[in-house]
Each structure stands twice: as structure tokens, then as C-alpha cells.
Design a protein around this motif. Sequence first.
Motif, short mmCIF file in Angstrom:
data_model
loop_
_atom_site.label_atom_id
_atom_site.label_comp_id
_atom_site.label_asym_id
_atom_site.label_seq_id
_atom_site.Cartn_x
_atom_site.Cartn_y
_atom_site.Cartn_z
N SER A 141 65.79 22.78 52.21
CA SER A 141 67.20 22.53 52.47
C SER A 141 67.32 21.39 53.48
CB SER A 141 67.88 23.79 53.01
OG SER A 141 67.21 24.25 54.18
N VAL A 142 68.47 20.71 53.46
CA VAL A 142 68.68 19.54 54.31
C VAL A 142 69.97 19.69 55.10
CG1 VAL A 142 69.09 17.04 54.35
CG2 VAL A 142 67.42 18.00 52.75
N GLU A 143 69.90 19.54 56.40
CA GLU A 143 71.08 19.55 57.26
C GLU A 143 71.60 18.14 57.44
OE1 GLU A 143 71.19 21.90 60.85
OE2 GLU A 143 69.32 22.90 60.26
N ALA A 144 72.91 17.98 57.33
CA ALA A 144 73.56 16.69 57.57
C ALA A 144 74.93 16.97 58.17
CB ALA A 144 73.70 15.91 56.26
N GLY A 145 75.02 16.83 59.49
CA GLY A 145 76.26 17.23 60.15
C GLY A 145 76.46 18.72 59.97
N ARG A 146 77.67 19.10 59.57
CA ARG A 146 77.96 20.52 59.33
C ARG A 146 77.46 21.00 57.96
NH1 ARG A 146 84.13 20.49 59.63
NH2 ARG A 146 83.75 18.28 59.24
N LEU B 264 74.91 21.77 54.76
CA LEU B 264 73.55 22.14 54.40
C LEU B 264 73.43 22.02 52.89
CD1 LEU B 264 70.84 23.43 55.65
CD2 LEU B 264 71.57 25.44 54.32
N VAL B 265 72.55 21.11 52.45
CA VAL B 265 72.28 20.95 51.02
C VAL B 265 71.09 21.85 50.68
CG1 VAL B 265 71.85 19.31 49.16
CG2 VAL B 265 73.03 18.55 51.25
N TYR B 266 71.26 22.71 49.70
CA TYR B 266 70.21 23.67 49.40
C TYR B 266 70.09 23.90 47.90
CZ TYR B 266 74.00 27.03 48.65
OH TYR B 266 75.13 27.66 48.18
N GLY B 267 68.90 24.36 47.48
CA GLY B 267 68.70 24.86 46.13
C GLY B 267 68.74 26.37 46.16
N GLU B 268 68.71 26.97 44.99
CA GLU B 268 68.78 28.43 44.93
C GLU B 268 67.66 29.08 45.74
OE1 GLU B 268 69.51 31.89 41.56
OE2 GLU B 268 68.72 29.92 40.97
N HIS B 269 66.49 28.39 45.76
CA HIS B 269 65.33 28.95 46.44
C HIS B 269 65.45 28.92 47.97
CE1 HIS B 269 64.75 24.65 46.32
NE2 HIS B 269 63.78 24.73 47.20
N THR B 270 66.40 28.11 48.50
CA THR B 270 66.57 28.03 49.96
C THR B 270 67.98 28.46 50.38
OG1 THR B 270 67.16 25.67 49.81
CG2 THR B 270 64.84 26.22 50.26
N SER B 271 68.66 29.21 49.52
CA SER B 271 70.04 29.61 49.83
C SER B 271 70.11 30.46 51.11
CB SER B 271 70.65 30.39 48.66
OG SER B 271 69.88 31.55 48.36
N GLY B 272 69.01 31.12 51.44
CA GLY B 272 68.98 31.93 52.65
C GLY B 272 69.01 31.13 53.93
N ASP B 273 68.84 29.79 53.82
CA ASP B 273 68.87 28.94 55.02
C ASP B 273 70.29 28.70 55.53
OD1 ASP B 273 66.16 28.74 54.76
OD2 ASP B 273 66.16 26.70 53.96
N LEU B 274 71.28 28.99 54.69
CA LEU B 274 72.67 28.69 55.06
C LEU B 274 73.11 29.61 56.21
CD1 LEU B 274 75.17 26.99 54.31
CD2 LEU B 274 75.85 28.84 52.77
N ALA B 275 73.48 28.99 57.33
CA ALA B 275 73.87 29.74 58.52
C ALA B 275 75.39 29.81 58.65
CB ALA B 275 73.27 29.09 59.77
N GLU B 276 75.85 30.75 59.42
CA GLU B 276 77.29 30.89 59.66
C GLU B 276 77.84 29.62 60.29
OE1 GLU B 276 80.42 33.88 61.99
OE2 GLU B 276 78.26 34.30 62.00
N GLY B 277 78.94 29.13 59.75
CA GLY B 277 79.56 27.92 60.25
C GLY B 277 79.15 26.66 59.52
#
Length: 289
Positions: A93-98, A100-113
Motif C-alpha cells: 500500500s502507498v500513503e500520499a497525504g491523507r 492510502l492506495v491499496y490492493g485487496e491484499h493490503t486492505s488491512g493497512d487502511l487506518a482510521e482517518g
Amino acid sequence: MTTLWRIEGRGPMAIIRAANARLDDELEPLPVSWSVFEDGSPEAGRIDILFDHQPDADAFVGDIGLEHDDVEILFAPLPDEDWIAMSLEGLPSVEAGRFLVYGEHTSGDLAEGQIGLWIEAGPAFGTGHHGTTKGCLEALDKIDRSGFRPETVLDLGTGTGLLAIAAAKIWPECEILATDIDEESVIETVENTAKNGVKPRIEAVVADGFHHPVLEARSFDLIFANILAGPLITLAPGIVSRLEKGGRVILSGLLEEQSDKVEAAYDALGLKRIDKAILDGWVTLVYAG
């Protein structure tokens, strides 16, 4: 499904970046996408070039300056399952500002906010892993935080639809048009808008530049153009003519050494540069109308 062919070059980063710059000249056959990466150190690089048909690899390698003793070249068809492998193993997954670009395999990386953008790896450009796409997302986040609120957005050369989707997520009332010269990219954009829950608010069409009825007599408060330096210069008059007064333009797809020429084209048309960011050698420019 279209078979993809891949040319991979590994060698000194200076040679790799020079080859990348040559791709801006729209050599034939034009690849569907290409990316540059560090290969273990800042001095060593790798370029991955993908085609939707089998090219003359030796001729193409020579045309872009990769025919060099210090460069290792690999050329082969890319099996369909390789995209899945790249998504599951090679693309975090990739963070860019607010965002988060993710694939299904990294959906768990998405944090609150965070604002999640679900994009799987595929032939279309724009998964957030390239410095140009990430730079555009960071610029988008920045102009939103500044209080800018567009009513209309154009994502010119949309690829996966990532930037259009990002705009739809932060501006729910905004009218958004996404265009691309490649039909497969537009099909993928439509699929991605549905997966991200914003399909009703994004119109996606196949268009070569501004040559499409849907673009006639329309103007926009915000225009994304994450393409290449040459087309950015060629399309500058069209982009500026369709920008509403007080609007913003976010440009990327250009290397640091190409920035002066692109900036000159937009400066000459009366736009004011309000931001410039460099990420992994790639430049993102923000202009105000």
C-alpha cells in the motif's frame, strides 16, 4: 485477454533515466506503460517497459539507449498471472497525504482517518506506486487543505481512474470527467469507480486529448494531466483554454530535467505556478488560473 510483453533493463541509474527520457519522444511502438525503480542503491536502476503487442526488442532497446555493456536486458511475454503476483507480493500500500492506495491484499493497512483508494495492479497506469501519481495525490490533498473546492474536475489521461476517484472521495458534490486515449484504461476506470463506490459521480470516456464531443464547450475548475512532458506541452493551450478563472491545474509525468520546458509552456499562457514538488526524480507542478 491481451498478452503483455515486457522489456526490463538493469544498469547504472544515469543510463536508465536517460532511456526513460527518450520514451517521452513517443517512439514507435509506444509502450502501454513504463516505470523506473532504484535497484538496490541510488546509483543502480531498473526500467520495466510493457507492450500490448510483441515489439522488435533489439531495435527498441537501441532506440532508447539501453544497448550498453553495463545494462542487462530481459525480454519476454508477461503471463497473465504475473499481474496477480505483482499485486500480491510486489506492491505494498502507498500513503500520499491523507490517501492510502491499496490492493485487496493490503486492505488491512487502511487506518482510521485515511481516505482509501482501492486499485489493483494491471496494464493501466496509475497504482500510486510511481512518483508521478503519488505526487498528484499529495498535491490534491494539499490544495484541498488550502480550502480550494472545485465544482468540476477533468482527469486527462486517467489511466486507472485513481485521481478522479480521489477527487470524488473528498468532494462528493463535484462533477468529474475522466478521459483516456486507451479504451482498456477507460474500462478499468469504470470498474475501479464501482469498486470504490463513486461510479455515479464519474463519467469516463475514450478521448484523444480534447477531441471528443463530451469536451466541447466545457470548462473545469480543476484539471489533472499526469501524462508525459511532450503531450503536456502540446496540450497546454487546450488545458488552459478549458480552465475556469481561479481554477487549478495539476501536472505530472515529467522528469526533473524536463520541468523547465513544461513550465515555460504554461507560464507563457498566463498561468501562475503555485507549487512544485520533486519525488524520485519526477516533478509535479500546480498552477493557478
